[in-house]
Design a protein around this motif. Structure first.
Motif, PDB file in Angstrom:
ATOM      1  N   THR A 138     -10.543   0.942  -2.755  1.00  0.00           N
ATOM      2  CA  THR A 138      -9.289   1.359  -2.106  1.00  0.00           C
ATOM      3  C   THR A 138      -9.495   1.595  -0.608  1.00  0.00           C
ATOM      4  O   THR A 138     -10.632   1.806  -0.166  1.00  0.00           O
ATOM      5  CB  THR A 138      -8.786   2.684  -2.721  1.00  0.00           C
ATOM      6  N   PRO A 139      -8.414   1.591   0.148  1.00  0.00           N
ATOM      7  CA  PRO A 139      -8.520   1.979   1.567  1.00  0.00           C
ATOM      8  C   PRO A 139      -8.947   3.449   1.656  1.00  0.00           C
ATOM      9  O   PRO A 139      -8.663   4.224   0.740  1.00  0.00           O
ATOM     10  CB  PRO A 139      -7.095   1.811   2.105  1.00  0.00           C
ATOM     11  N   PRO A 140      -9.611   3.824   2.740  1.00  0.00           N
ATOM     12  CA  PRO A 140     -10.108   5.194   2.855  1.00  0.00           C
ATOM     13  C   PRO A 140      -8.988   6.229   2.928  1.00  0.00           C
ATOM     14  O   PRO A 140      -7.860   5.917   3.304  1.00  0.00           O
ATOM     15  CB  PRO A 140     -10.882   5.166   4.170  1.00  0.00           C
ATOM     16  N   ILE A 141      -9.354   7.470   2.593  1.00  0.00           N
ATOM     17  CA  ILE A 141      -8.421   8.597   2.728  1.00  0.00           C
ATOM     18  C   ILE A 141      -8.996   9.519   3.796  1.00  0.00           C
ATOM     19  O   ILE A 141     -10.166   9.898   3.734  1.00  0.00           O
ATOM     20  CB  ILE A 141      -8.291   9.379   1.406  1.00  0.00           C
ATOM     21  N   SER A 142      -8.181   9.865   4.797  1.00  0.00           N
ATOM     22  CA  SER A 142      -8.659  10.759   5.859  1.00  0.00           C
ATOM     23  C   SER A 142      -7.459  11.451   6.477  1.00  0.00           C
ATOM     24  O   SER A 142      -6.312  11.174   6.106  1.00  0.00           O
ATOM     25  CB  SER A 142      -9.382   9.955   6.941  1.00  0.00           C
ATOM     26  N   TYR A 149       0.723   4.730  -2.037  1.00  0.00           N
ATOM     27  CA  TYR A 149       0.604   4.148  -3.384  1.00  0.00           C
ATOM     28  C   TYR A 149      -0.636   4.645  -4.108  1.00  0.00           C
ATOM     29  O   TYR A 149      -0.754   4.546  -5.328  1.00  0.00           O
ATOM     30  CB  TYR A 149       0.624   2.618  -3.346  1.00  0.00           C
ATOM     31  N   LEU A 150      -1.598   5.207  -3.360  1.00  0.00           N
ATOM     32  CA  LEU A 150      -2.828   5.689  -4.007  1.00  0.00           C
ATOM     33  C   LEU A 150      -2.560   6.777  -5.050  1.00  0.00           C
ATOM     34  O   LEU A 150      -3.280   6.878  -6.040  1.00  0.00           O
ATOM     35  CB  LEU A 150      -3.816   6.214  -2.964  1.00  0.00           C
ATOM     36  N   THR A 151      -1.509   7.585  -4.832  1.00  0.00           N
ATOM     37  CA  THR A 151      -1.244   8.638  -5.823  1.00  0.00           C
ATOM     38  C   THR A 151      -1.012   8.017  -7.204  1.00  0.00           C
ATOM     39  O   THR A 151      -1.564   8.477  -8.194  1.00  0.00           O
ATOM     40  CB  THR A 151      -0.014   9.502  -5.445  1.00  0.00           C
TER      41      THR A 151
END
Ligand SMILES: Nc1nc2c(ncn2[C@@H]2O[C@H](COP(=O)(O)OP(=O)(O)OP(=O)(O)O)[C@@H](O)[C@H]2O)c(=O)[nH]1
Ligand SMILES: [Mg+2]
Length: 332
Positions: A138-142, A149-151
């Motif tokens: 996935t793309p990073p979370i910062s 959409y990650l949720t």
């Protein structure tokens, strides 16, 4: 007739009204509809909520431009599940998520020594002994980026893998940011062995933590910090440069899924340890038979099991509880 709504409803409704992101708003609207008691007093409310849901769905599909419907934006709310389990890799920028996908599957994601390389989710199939597990990079979370959409992707996955870069000075801050952000979105990362939790609106996700880029100089302190930040969690030291650590990763992920492999054999045939039936741990012979064919269990007279019995080829009844890697021969 009064609606008689529970207090949690009003709380969630406030969240719903304040939410700006269309996808999250849609999810909350769907939750509200589920929570709403179904009786005459809520008929109108139900109809209104259904109308809102359908409007929000339209907005999601058209990238927020419901009125003009100009272009279709590709969304990643759902990734079709393949194999015996779906595992989502999440973490701060540059922690090594894509490198793990690249090392363990045939997928060829972009890997680079700078942050924010991955722009979209990518999947690959990882082999563990005789099963295939689906990994999602996935793309990073910062604090600079969170793809909404990650949720949904995290909620739908079987296991979350939180990739921590133990060679990074920012590790602890970056990880705590992610944990808090997800909590705000009602996603609570939990140790693999945690009990069934009580708050139904939260998604409690089984999580394996990776102490990734292990064996780098200066990683010792961060490895200790990880143990403090994530007590009781399964923490696996990994490095893409060391196959043994990657094997340990695969095993930990498999074990997190709570599934077992059962091999079937025809009467008189040799045992072939391939293409297992995947069942929840603790499943019985009957459940295995039903998985093969829905009528099969009813016809079943008995089964013979190799693997965990007192002797090989033990005759067992339908309620016998199977174990991982058992071989079963059905007699109908
Ligand atoms: N020393 C070492 N470096 C690694 C390891 N895994 C990945 N890297 C390096 O870390 C950098 C980032 O790797 P990526 O796989 O692109 O990281 P990412 O988490 O996908 O990054 P974003 O997509 O930006 O979030 C690259 O230079 C990799 O070569 C590891 O196990 N050990
Ligand atoms: Mg990446």
């Amino acid at each position: 007739m009064p609606a008689n709504l529970p207090p949690q409803y009003y709380e969630l409704e406030r969240e719903f009204r304040a939410e700006k992101d269309v996808r999250e708003k849609l999810r909350l609207a769907q939750e509200l509809l589920v929570m709403m008691p179904k009786h005459k007093g809520t008929d109108k409310l139900q109809a209104d909520m259904k109308a809102k849901i359908s409007e929000l769905k339209k907005q999601v599909e058209t990238g927020g431009e419901a009125k003009h419907g100009a272009h279709h934006v590709k969304t990643f709310d759902h990734i079709e599940r393949e194999g015996a389990g779906q595992i989502i890799l999440i973490g701060p920028p540059n922690s090594g998520k894509s490198s793990i996908l690249e090392s363990l599957t045939h997928a060829r994601p972009l890997v680079a020594d700078y942050p924010y390389t991955t722009r979209e989710p990518m999947t690959g199939m990882m082999e563990f002994e005789t099963v295939h597990l689906q990994l999602i990079d996935t793309p990073p979370i910062s604090n600079e980026q969170f793809e909404n959409y990650l949720t949904n992707l995290i909620r739908l996955a079987d296991t979350v893998v939180l990739v921590a870069d133990v060679s990074s000075k920012k590790m602890a801050d970056e990880l705590m940011f992610i944990v808090k952000l997800l909590e705000e979105k009602r996603i609570i990362l939990k140790p693999v062995e945690s009990k069934k939790p009580e708050e139904p609106r939260n998604a409690y996700k089984k999580t394996v933590v990776l102490a990734h880029k292990s064996f780098e100089d200066d990683s010792e302190a961060n490895r200790k910090t990880l143990n403090e930040l994530f007590p009781n969690f399964k923490i696996v030291e990994t490095s893409i440069l060391d196959d043994k650590t990657l094997d340990a990763f695969k095993k930990a992920v498999f074990e997190s899924l709570g599934i077992m492999r059962v091999y079937t054999k025809r009467i008189g045939d040799e045992v072939e340890l391939k293409d297992p039936i995947i069942l929840p741990i603790g499943s019985t012979v009957e459940k295995a038979a039903t998985t093969l064919h829905k009528d099969f269990a009813a016809k079943l007279k008995f089964a013979k099991v190799w693997g965990t019995g007192k002797f090989e080829g033990q005759k067992v009844h339908n309620e016998f509880v199977l174990s991982d890697k058992d071989v079963v021969e059905f007699h109908i």
